[in-house]
Design a protein around this motif. Structure first.
Motif: not given
Length: 529
Positions: A119-124, A146-147, A150-155, A193-196
Motif C-alpha cells: 500500500m502507498c502512503k498519503a502525500s501532502a 484505495l491505498r 496508489g491513492f495518496q489523498g486523505k482517507i 497506512n494513513d487511514i483515519t
C-alpha cells in the motif's frame, strides 16, 4: 540461501498434470503447488479467510477458489481476486531441474500463509479527500484498495459503531467473542497506512450538492468522493412489551455478549428462523435451559432454502433440544419487575421467557440520506450502476444498502445482503474512485454454520420454481439445485464440497447449469467447467 528461507524438492515434473494442484510439504509447512500448461506455481496452502485447505477447492481459469466460502486467489501471484477475506496468499519461488520440482520460501510466509498487498502512503501534495461512511467489510475493502491502487489523498472512515470494523457475521455464531478478537484490521494497520478511522460517530446528513457530511456532534467533513456503506439495521416490530429488559436485537458485540451471558441456564425465545435466529439457537442450545423458535413460516430458512432443506435443518436443531413454533407470530411480551417473563404468540400460546431475541431481518440504514439529493427506492435502498455509482457525481454506495446490476441474471438490479458481496462492492467502488473503470462481476456466495456444520450457497435464487436434491438429505450430506424453468439459478450443499464452489466458477465464467444436467447425476455438468 538466506537463513530465514527453506527449500525442498516436492515432486517429480511428471507427477502433476496440466490443471492439477496439490498440497505439498516444505520443511514441515504446507504450500499449494499448481501446474498450468508446462509451468509450475506455488502459493500459500490455506485460504486467508478461515484457513480452508485450498487443495480441496476448485482450480479454474488461473485461480483457485476456496471450498468453504468461495474466496479466489490468482495462482501466479497469490493475489485475492474474489472474497470474503482481505489478505492475499504468499507466492513462493519454484525451480524445475533434473525432472524435479523444488520450492524455496520464507519460513514466516509458509507459517502464516497470508500476505497483505503493498500500500502507498498519503502525500501532502495530494489534496483529494475520500470519505467512507460505515464500519463493515465494504468500507474496509474500499480503503485498502484505495491505498493498494496508489491513492495518496486523505482517507477517512467514519463508523457509528464504537469499535473498529469487525467480522459482524461472527456475532451470531460465536456470541461470547470480544470485539478485538474479530476486528477486520487492528488500530496499527489503519495508522501505518494513513487511514483515519473515526468510531462512535453518527452521520446526521449528507449533501450531494455541497459534497459534505454532517455529524450528530455538530462537526462536518468535505469530500471529493464519498462511499456510503452503512449496511442494515435490525427490523424492530411494533410488539407490546418489546421495551422490557432482556428483549434483544442482535447488532453489535455488546448485544451478542449480553445475550450470551444472560441466556446461560435460562429460557430463551427467538423470533425468526432465518440466519440470525437459527445461528443464535445453535450457539445457545447447549447453554440455555431451553430454546424456542417462533416464526410465521413452516420450516426454518424456508424462503431461501426451501421446504426440503429447511426440514433437514429443523431436525438438526430438534436433535439438540430446540423447540419450534411455526405458522405463528408474536403477539406481545409480558413482564415482571421490568423484565420479560413470557412471550405470547398470535395463536394464544404462552412461552416462558427469561430472554427473547428478535431476529426478523434488517432494513437499510439510510434514513440520514432523505434530503441528500441521492436517489433511493421506496424501501430505502440506493440504486447504483455497475461501477457502484449513485445518481450523484462522485458518490458511491456498497453492501447491503444497494440495488446493483447482477451480471449472472442479465444485469437485473438486485439487493444481496451477503458478507462476500459487500467485500466485492467496496473494492469495486475504490477502483472506480481512482478512475479505473471496473464493472462489478461477482457471483453471490454465502454460508451458515450451526453445530459445526455448514450450508454453502451460491447464485441468485429468488423466484426459483423447483429444487432438485441429491445425496443423503437426512444424513445431512446433500446438494440442492434451485431451478427456474430449465436453468439452475442457485446451488446449496452440506458435506458435499467443493460442488458449490464449482458451481460458482461456472457462473463466474458465464456458463449455465441446466436442470436437465442435474436430474440424474449431480456432477454430470462438471465437464463444462
Amino acid at each position: 540461501m538466506a537463513a530465514d528461507q527453506i527449500e525442498a524438492v516436492v515432486c517429480g515434473v511428471d507427477e502433476l498434470k496440466d490443471g492439477e494442484m496439490r498440497e505439498v510439504d516444505v520443511g514441515g509447512e504446507k504450500a499449494l503447488l499448481v501446474k498450468q500448461g508446462s509451468e509450475f506455481y506455488a502459493i500459500g496452502a490455506k485460504c486467508t479467510h478461515y484457513g480452508a485447505p485450498l487443495s480441496k477447492g476448485v482450480l479454474c481459469n488461473g485461480r483457485v477458489r476456496c471450498p468453504w466460502h468461495g474466496a479466489c486467489f490468482n495462482v501466479k501471484t497469490g493475489d485475492i481476486e474474489e472474497f470474503p477475506g482481505l489478505d492475499s496468499l504468499p507466492k513462493f519461488q519454484v525451480e524445475v531441474s533434473n525432472g524435479k520440482v523444488k520450492i524455496r520460501a520464507d519460513k514466516s510466509a509458509l507459517a502464516t500463509s497470508k500476505r497483505q498487498k503493498a500500500m502507498c502512503k498519503a502525500s501532502a501534495v495530494n489534496q483529494k479527500s475520500v470519505v467512507i461512511i460505515g464500519g463493515g467489510p465494504a468500507s474496509v475493502s474500499c480503503v485498502e484498495t484505495l491505498r493498494q491502487e496508489g491513492f495518496q489523498g486523505k482517507i477517512t472512515l467514519v463508523s457509528k459503531d464504537k469499535y473498529l470494523p469487525y467480522d459482524r457475521i461472527k456475532l451470531s455464531k460465536a456470541m461470547d467473542t470480544a470485539p478485538e478478537a474479530i476486528a477486520l484490521r487492528n488500530k496499527d494497520f489503519y495508522s501505518s497506512n494513513d487511514i483515519t478511522v473515526q468510531t462512535n460517530k453518527e452521520v446526521k446528513s449528507v449533501s450531494a450538492s455541497s459534497k459534505s457530511v454532517k455529524f450528530a456532534d455538530g462537526s462536518s467533513l468535505k469530500f471529493d468522493s464519498l462511499l456510503i456503506a452503512t449496511g442494515g439495521r435490525p427490523r424492530v416490530l411494533p410488539i407490546p412489551g418489546a421495551d422490557l429488559k432482556n428483549v434483544y436485537i442482535l447488532r453489535t458485540p455488546d448485544d451478542a455478549n449480553a445475550i450470551a451471558q444472560n441466556a446461560k441456564g435460562k429460557k430463551v425465545v427467538i423470533i425468526g428462523s432465518s440466519f440470525i435466529g437459527m445461528e443464535v439457537a445453535a450457539f445457545l442450545a447447549d447453554k440455555a435451559e431451553s430454546v424456542s423458535v417462533v416464526d410465521i413460516i413452516k420450516v426454518p430458512f424456508q424462503l431461501v432454502l426451501g421446504d426440503k432443506v429447511g426440514a433437514v435443518l429443523q431436525k438438526m436443531h430438534e436433535e439438540k433440544g430446540v423447540k419450534f413454533h411455526f405458522e405463528s407470530g408474536i403477539k406481545e411480551f409480558l413482564g415482571k419487575n421490568g423484565f420479560v417473563s413470557e412471550a405470547v404468540l398470535s395463536n394464544g400460546t404462552k412461552l416462558p421467557a427469561d430472554v427473547c431475541i428478535l431476529g426478523v431481518g434488517v432494513v437499510p440504514a439510510t434514513e440520514f440520506l432523505k434530503d441528500s439529493g441521492i436517489k433511493m427506492t421506496d424501501r430505502g435502498f440506493i440504486p447504483v450502476n455497475q461501477f457502484m455509482q449513485t445518481d450523484q457525481p462522485d458518490i458511491f454506495a456498497a453492501g447491503d444498502i444497494v440495488e446493483f446490476p447482477l451480471f449472472t441474471v442479465g444485469g437485473k438490479d438486485v439487493n444481496i445482503q451477503h458478507w462476500q458481496m459487500a467485500h466485492a462492492h467496496g473494492r469495486n467502488a475504490a477502483l472506480n474512485i481512482v478512475g479505473k473503470k471496473h464493472g462489478i462481476k461477482s457471483v453471490p456466495f454465502f454460508w451458515t454454520v450451526m453445530y459445526g456444520k455448514s450450508v454453502r450457497y451460491t447464485g441468485y435464487g429468488p423466484g426459483y420454481d423447483d429444487v432438485v436434491v441429491h445425496g443423503e438429505i437426512n444424513a445431512q450430506k446433500f446438494v440442492a439445485f434451485y431451478t427456474k424453468g430449465n436453468e439452475v439459478v442457485a446451488v446449496a450443499s452440506m458435506n458435499f464440497d467443493p460442488i458449490v464452489s464449482q458451481a460458482a466458477e461456472m457462473m463466474q465464467a458465464g456458463k449455465k447449469i441446466m436442470k436437465s444436467d442435474v436430474l440424474k447425476d449431480p456432477t454430470a455438468w462438471l465437464g463444462k467447467l
